[in-house]
Design an enzyme around this catalytic site. Structure first.
Site, PDB file in Angstrom:
ATOM      1  N   ARG A  63       0.810  -1.229   0.000  1.00 56.07           N
ATOM      2  CA  ARG A  63       0.000   0.000   0.000  1.00 56.07           C
ATOM      3  C   ARG A  63       0.833   1.265   0.000  1.00 56.07           C
ATOM      4  O   ARG A  63       0.590   2.177  -0.782  1.00 56.07           O
ATOM      5  CB  ARG A  63      -0.959   0.026   1.218  1.00 56.07           C
ATOM      6  CG  ARG A  63      -2.218  -0.763   1.015  1.00 56.07           C
ATOM      7  CD  ARG A  63      -2.662  -1.376   2.311  1.00 56.07           C
ATOM      8  NE  ARG A  63      -1.670  -2.356   2.728  1.00 56.07           N
ATOM      9  CZ  ARG A  63      -1.623  -3.624   2.297  1.00 56.07           C
ATOM     10  NH1 ARG A  63      -2.555  -4.068   1.523  1.00 56.07           N
ATOM     11  NH2 ARG A  63      -0.656  -4.450   2.674  1.00 56.07           N
ATOM     12  N   THR A  64       1.800   1.342   0.912  1.00 58.15           N
ATOM     13  CA  THR A  64       2.554   2.591   1.024  1.00 58.15           C
ATOM     14  C   THR A  64       3.343   2.831  -0.261  1.00 58.15           C
ATOM     15  O   THR A  64       3.369   3.946  -0.793  1.00 58.15           O
ATOM     16  CB  THR A  64       3.504   2.537   2.243  1.00 58.15           C
ATOM     17  OG1 THR A  64       2.739   2.133   3.372  1.00 58.15           O
ATOM     18  CG2 THR A  64       4.112   3.887   2.526  1.00 58.15           C
ATOM     19  N   LYS A  93      26.897  -4.317   0.237  1.00 60.60           N
ATOM     20  CA  LYS A  93      28.378  -4.265   0.309  1.00 60.60           C
ATOM     21  C   LYS A  93      28.856  -3.489   1.525  1.00 60.60           C
ATOM     22  O   LYS A  93      30.043  -3.273   1.705  1.00 60.60           O
ATOM     23  CB  LYS A  93      28.928  -3.578  -0.939  1.00 60.60           C
ATOM     24  CG  LYS A  93      28.545  -4.245  -2.246  1.00 60.60           C
ATOM     25  CD  LYS A  93      29.145  -3.432  -3.402  1.00 60.60           C
ATOM     26  CE  LYS A  93      28.655  -3.913  -4.752  1.00 60.60           C
ATOM     27  NZ  LYS A  93      29.027  -2.968  -5.813  1.00 60.60           N
ATOM     28  N   ARG A 116      11.526   4.037   3.252  1.00 61.40           N
ATOM     29  CA  ARG A 116      11.078   3.004   4.214  1.00 61.40           C
ATOM     30  C   ARG A 116      12.303   2.197   4.596  1.00 61.40           C
ATOM     31  O   ARG A 116      13.068   1.745   3.725  1.00 61.40           O
ATOM     32  CB  ARG A 116      10.023   2.091   3.609  1.00 61.40           C
ATOM     33  CG  ARG A 116       9.808   0.865   4.493  1.00 61.40           C
ATOM     34  CD  ARG A 116       8.604   0.066   4.158  1.00 61.40           C
ATOM     35  NE  ARG A 116       7.390   0.791   4.471  1.00 61.40           N
ATOM     36  CZ  ARG A 116       6.206   0.220   4.643  1.00 61.40           C
ATOM     37  NH1 ARG A 116       6.084  -1.074   4.523  1.00 61.40           N
ATOM     38  NH2 ARG A 116       5.142   0.932   4.914  1.00 61.40           N
ATOM     39  N   HIS A 144       5.205   5.428  11.682  1.00 57.34           N
ATOM     40  CA  HIS A 144       4.689   5.351  10.317  1.00 57.34           C
ATOM     41  C   HIS A 144       3.766   6.562  10.177  1.00 57.34           C
ATOM     42  O   HIS A 144       2.541   6.441  10.141  1.00 57.34           O
ATOM     43  CB  HIS A 144       3.937   4.036  10.113  1.00 57.34           C
ATOM     44  CG  HIS A 144       3.732   3.660   8.674  1.00 57.34           C
ATOM     45  ND1 HIS A 144       3.839   4.572   7.626  1.00 57.34           N
ATOM     46  CD2 HIS A 144       3.415   2.467   8.091  1.00 57.34           C
ATOM     47  CE1 HIS A 144       3.599   3.942   6.491  1.00 57.34           C
ATOM     48  NE2 HIS A 144       3.352   2.673   6.746  1.00 57.34           N
TER      49      HIS A 144
HETATM   50  N1  ASP Z   1       1.949  -1.886   6.517  1.00 52.47           N
HETATM   51  C1  ASP Z   1       2.103  -1.465   7.884  1.00 52.47           C
HETATM   52  C2  ASP Z   1       3.542  -1.142   8.203  1.00 52.47           C
HETATM   53  O1  ASP Z   1       4.337  -1.030   7.305  1.00 52.47           O
HETATM   54  C3  ASP Z   1       1.503  -2.444   8.835  1.00 52.47           C
HETATM   55  C4  ASP Z   1       2.138  -3.805   8.859  1.00 52.47           C
HETATM   56  O2  ASP Z   1       3.096  -4.081   8.116  1.00 52.47           O
HETATM   57  O3  ASP Z   1       1.643  -4.604   9.644  1.00 52.47           O
HETATM   58  O4  ASP Z   1       3.864  -0.939   9.355  1.00 52.47           O
END
Ligand code: ASP
Length: 322
Positions: A63-64, A93, A116, A144
């Site tokens: 999703r993100t 590396k 991320r 997040h």
């Molecule tokens: N997608 C969310 C996160 O990246 C929730 C999860 O992974 O459970 O934190």
């Protein structure tokens, strides 16, 4: 970490702690509403036509990743989405995050970086070295922030006012980052929001988070039993048990003993109000039965669509006059 102080322009978005006022969130929600309208009308937007946005993902994401990618494309930006950094970049590396960030800024000539990463302080480190704004798309087990904003937007969509709400957060509160960011954001709305944390005892919300929330005077309740609080819930926010952190810490036996500890199905929801919502940041791995998807209380598909609108709003506010 720079507070927003009513302006997002050219700022990093590292943590929900950058918000001090509710109307800063309203500002994002107003832009998100406009974004929603133009998406629904299939309007072509060129807000970020001359901008380049680079996404660096060191952890899995559906999703993100896709909503940030779509958000920048819908705004007309040139977008460079890179998944699998943990496996394919020079991190393998031994390259440090500061060097990777400075490299990517040079090689992609970007105006903004979306990151991320599994380390808690990764976005702050990236922001310290990047000359362009950095957005935290999920870091470690604690933050997040863009998810928290879209979660709040979703709650507001259903309840109109963020007032007198009873929010139940269920699941892995120890390793889950979305619940921590959302709870901190909800602290801005005290005293009219109450949070109940429900988890197996091995996965309770860490003490420092509880102490932070208490210092903000938010009403908190902790229990291991969902049925103690479900009938009062306006929002049931479900999370998965975060397998990857058990793996990292060599605790797979514990994971196996906890998985399947809770399952929300229509029978569970028969104890809940008719006008409440079920949210989940997803992915789900058995915590919510598919039969719930068609119940009017299931909000998680709307929630994920809101991720697109909120991320469009954030990109626009940060890169243009916000
Ligand atoms: N997608 C969310 C996160 O990246 C929730 C999860 O992974 O459970 O934190």
């Amino acid at each position: 970490m720079t507070k927003f102080n009513h302006s997002f322009a050219k700022k990093d978005f590292i943590s929900v702690n950058q918000f001090s006022y509710k109307d800063e969130l309203d500002k994002i929600f107003t832009v998100a509403d406009k974004m929603k309208k133009s998406i629904l009308k299939k309007q072509i937007r060129n807000d970020l036509k001359k901008f380049c946005i680079t996404q660096l993902f060191y952890q899995p994401s559906t999703r993100t990743f896709t909503s940030f990618l779509a958000a920048s494309c819908h705004l007309g930006a040139l977008t460079i989405p890179i998944h699998g950094m943990q496996a394919y970049s020079s991190a393998v590396k031994g390259e440090s995050l500061p060097d990777t960030i400075r490299t990517v800024e040079q090689t992609t000539a970007c105006d903004l970086i979306i990151l991320r990463h599994p380390d808690d302080n990764s976005s702050q480190v990236a922001a310290d070295y990047a000359r362009v704004p950095v957005i935290n798309a999920g870091s470690g087990t604690r933050e997040h922030p863009t998810q928290a904003v879209l979660d709040l937007y979703t709650i507001k969509q259903y309840f109109k006012k963020l007032k007198n709400l009873n929010i139940v957060m269920l699941g892995d509160l120890k390793y889950g980052r979305t619940v921590k960011s959302l709870a901190k954001l909800l602290a801005l709305y005290q005293p009219s929001v109450k949070i109940s944390f429900v988890s197996p005892k091995q996965l309770v919300m860490p003490r420092e988070e509880i102490e932070y929330l208490q210092s903000k005077k938010i009403k908190i309740n902790e229990t291991n039993e969902l049925n103690q609080v479900l009938s009062q819930a306006d929002v049931l926010y479900v999370t998965r048990i975060q397998k990857e952190w058990f793996e990292k810490e060599g605790k797979m036996n514990l994971y196996n003993s906890l998985r399947g500890a809770y399952n929300i199905n229509l029978k569970t929801l028969s104890q809940a109000k008719k006008k409440m919502i079920v949210m989940h940041p997803l992915p789900r791995v058995g915590e919510i039965a598919y039969e719930v998807d068609n119940d009017s209380r299931a909000a998680y598909f709307n929630q994920m669509r809101n991720g697109l609108y909120i991320r469009m709003a954030l990109l626009r506010l940060i890169l243009r006059k916000g």
